[in-house]
Design an enzyme around this catalytic site. Structure first.
Site, short mmCIF file in Angstrom:
data_model
loop_
_atom_site.label_atom_id
_atom_site.label_comp_id
_atom_site.label_asym_id
_atom_site.label_seq_id
_atom_site.Cartn_x
_atom_site.Cartn_y
_atom_site.Cartn_z
N LYS A 142 0.83 -1.22 0.00
CA LYS A 142 0.00 0.00 0.00
C LYS A 142 0.87 1.26 0.00
CE LYS A 142 -2.05 -1.20 3.89
NZ LYS A 142 -1.43 -2.51 4.14
N ARG B 277 -10.38 0.56 8.45
CA ARG B 277 -9.95 -0.81 8.73
C ARG B 277 -11.02 -1.59 9.49
NH1 ARG B 277 -4.03 0.23 8.63
NH2 ARG B 277 -3.07 -1.78 9.00
N ARG C 222 11.75 -5.52 4.91
CA ARG C 222 11.47 -4.08 4.86
C ARG C 222 12.36 -3.30 5.81
NH1 ARG C 222 5.53 -1.85 5.54
NH2 ARG C 222 5.62 -3.00 7.51
N ARG D 110 10.68 -1.87 11.38
CA ARG D 110 9.55 -1.45 12.23
C ARG D 110 9.35 -2.47 13.34
NH1 ARG D 110 4.65 0.16 8.20
NH2 ARG D 110 3.51 -1.12 9.69
N ARG E 275 -1.27 -8.79 13.18
CA ARG E 275 -1.76 -7.88 12.13
C ARG E 275 -2.55 -8.64 11.06
NH1 ARG E 275 3.77 -5.67 10.60
NH2 ARG E 275 2.76 -4.49 8.93
P1 AP5 Z 1 4.78 -1.50 1.94
O1 AP5 Z 1 4.46 -0.68 0.74
O2 AP5 Z 1 5.47 -0.88 3.08
O3 AP5 Z 1 3.46 -2.30 2.41
P2 AP5 Z 1 2.17 -1.79 3.18
O4 AP5 Z 1 1.01 -2.46 2.57
O5 AP5 Z 1 2.16 -0.31 3.26
O6 AP5 Z 1 2.44 -2.47 4.59
P3 AP5 Z 1 2.22 -1.89 6.06
O7 AP5 Z 1 2.98 -2.82 6.95
O8 AP5 Z 1 2.54 -0.45 6.13
O9 AP5 Z 1 0.70 -2.13 6.24
P4 AP5 Z 1 -0.07 -2.17 7.55
O10 AP5 Z 1 -1.45 -2.07 7.08
O11 AP5 Z 1 0.26 -3.35 8.39
O12 AP5 Z 1 0.53 -0.94 8.37
P5 AP5 Z 1 0.01 0.54 8.65
O13 AP5 Z 1 1.18 1.42 8.67
O14 AP5 Z 1 -1.14 0.88 7.82
O15 AP5 Z 1 5.64 -2.74 1.40
C1 AP5 Z 1 6.17 -3.73 2.25
C2 AP5 Z 1 7.58 -4.14 1.78
O16 AP5 Z 1 7.50 -4.78 0.52
C3 AP5 Z 1 8.55 -2.95 1.58
O17 AP5 Z 1 9.83 -3.34 1.96
C4 AP5 Z 1 8.48 -2.68 0.07
O18 AP5 Z 1 9.70 -2.11 -0.42
C5 AP5 Z 1 8.23 -4.07 -0.49
N1 AP5 Z 1 7.35 -4.07 -1.65
C6 AP5 Z 1 6.21 -3.34 -1.82
N2 AP5 Z 1 5.63 -3.63 -3.02
C7 AP5 Z 1 6.42 -4.58 -3.60
C8 AP5 Z 1 6.35 -5.28 -4.84
N3 AP5 Z 1 5.34 -5.06 -5.71
N4 AP5 Z 1 7.33 -6.17 -5.13
C9 AP5 Z 1 8.36 -6.39 -4.25
N5 AP5 Z 1 8.49 -5.74 -3.07
C10 AP5 Z 1 7.53 -4.84 -2.75
O19 AP5 Z 1 -0.54 0.37 10.16
C11 AP5 Z 1 0.35 0.10 11.21
C12 AP5 Z 1 -0.40 0.03 12.52
O20 AP5 Z 1 -1.00 1.32 12.84
C13 AP5 Z 1 -1.59 -0.93 12.59
O21 AP5 Z 1 -1.17 -2.25 12.87
C14 AP5 Z 1 -2.42 -0.32 13.72
O22 AP5 Z 1 -1.83 -0.58 14.96
C15 AP5 Z 1 -2.27 1.18 13.45
N6 AP5 Z 1 -3.31 1.66 12.52
C16 AP5 Z 1 -3.09 2.16 11.27
N7 AP5 Z 1 -4.25 2.49 10.69
C17 AP5 Z 1 -5.23 2.18 11.58
C18 AP5 Z 1 -6.64 2.25 11.52
N8 AP5 Z 1 -7.28 2.71 10.43
N9 AP5 Z 1 -7.34 1.86 12.63
C19 AP5 Z 1 -6.72 1.40 13.72
N10 AP5 Z 1 -5.36 1.27 13.82
C20 AP5 Z 1 -4.63 1.66 12.75
MG MG Z 2 2.20 1.13 4.82
#
Ligand code: AP5
Ligand code: MG
Ligand code: ZN
Length: 225
Positions: A23, A98, A137, A170, A181
């Site tokens: 994402k 979410r 990552r 992270r 997660r």
């Molecule tokens: P990356 O692009 O970083 O993936 P991502 O989908 O953004 O993964 P996240 O871990 O950020 O998602 P998440 O939903 O768990 O975390 P969030 O920050 O939203 O890519 C991952 C890796 O793969 C990277 O190394 C990248 O380089 C590589 N990659 C990407 N695309 C690729 C491809 N096509 N091919 C090869 N490699 C690739 O949330 C974190 C925490 O915050 C949650 O757990 C929760 O505690 C809190 N939180 C956030 N939002 C909410 C909400 N709405 N409600 C409640 N709590 C929330």
């Molecule tokens: Mg992300």
């Protein structure tokens, strides 16, 4: 390539998918090319934790364990970001909503602001792919730029290309937190796919390709909308 940001054109988008599906990676390409505002709740929480603000301290244990932050707190943050109205070309919500409650609340906020969603981008990837993406990552401690030790390494190991600050893993990329997660995604977030499918807004994208190909697939969908 279709003209996606012609005069007066706006995009109000969501990007959703399992943890590590890509994402954030796609979000940084989209916000740059469409000139839209990136609203990532995860990034907002990480910045608050880093600056050790009151909000940061409140959410730290939950985020690091991989649990969700309570809906009222999360909704209030998004509301503030949307009410700012500082996005003349639109916005991309990343990692929000979410839960069903968040989705309902978002609909209310958009209605109040007289805004409509143009589409919900769902990045699909297998659990096996996610695990290797999350394990490799690395993120910048300063600007939050994301790298991968195999698919997208920095020019100098452990250092951000953009701002030269150190890269870290992270805390929620540890095995135990990843498991939580994924479970949380399956239980609370996956049902939203049907919610948006029913509104005719869901775009399924194959996330098992290299980042540029994933991006091209998204752009094609935008062009045919
Ligand atoms: P990356 O692009 O970083 O993936 P991502 O989908 O953004 O993964 P996240 O871990 O950020 O998602 P998440 O939903 O768990 O975390 P969030 O920050 O939203 O890519 C991952 C890796 O793969 C990277 O190394 C990248 O380089 C590589 N990659 C990407 N695309 C690729 C491809 N096509 N091919 C090869 N490699 C690739 O949330 C974190 C925490 O915050 C949650 O757990 C929760 O505690 C809190 N939180 C956030 N939002 C909410 C909400 N709405 N409600 C409640 N709590 C929330
Ligand atoms: Mg992300
Ligand atoms: Zn950086």
């Amino acid at each position: 390539m279709p003209d996606l940001c012609g005069k007066g054109k706006t995009w109000n988008l969501l990007i959703t998918g399992k943890p590590g599906s890509g994402k954030g990676t796609q979000a940084s390409l989209l916000i740059q090319n469409l000139n839209i505002k990136h609203i990532s709740t995860g990034e907002i929480f990480r910045r608050e934790m880093q600056s050790d603000s009151e909000l940061g301290r409140q959410v730290k244990t939950l985020v690091q364990k991989g649990e969700l932050v309570p809906d009222p707190l999360t909704n209030a943050i998004v509301k503030k970001a949307l009410q700012a109205k500082d996005y003349p070309h639109g916005f991309l919500l990343d990692g929000y909503p979410r839960t069903k409650d968040q989705a309902v609340m978002l609909d209310e906020m958009l209605q109040e602001l007289k805004l409509k969603l143009d589409g919900v981008i769902q990045i699909r990837a297998s659990d096996q792919t996610l695990l290797s993406r999350l394990a490799g990552r690395r993120v910048c401690t300063n600007c939050q730029e994301t790298y991968h030790i195999v698919s997208h390494p920095p020019q100098v190991e452990g250092i951000c290309d953009k701002c030269q600050h150190p890269l870290i893993q992270r805390p929620d990329d540890q095995e135990a937190a990843i498991k939580i997660r994924l479970d949380v995604y399956n239980e609370k977030t996956r049902p939203l796919l049907e919610y948006y499918q029913n509104q005719g807004l869901l775009w399924e994208i194959n996330g098992e390709q290299d980042p540029e190909s994933v991006y091209q697939e998204i752009i094609k969908k935008l062009g045919s909308d």
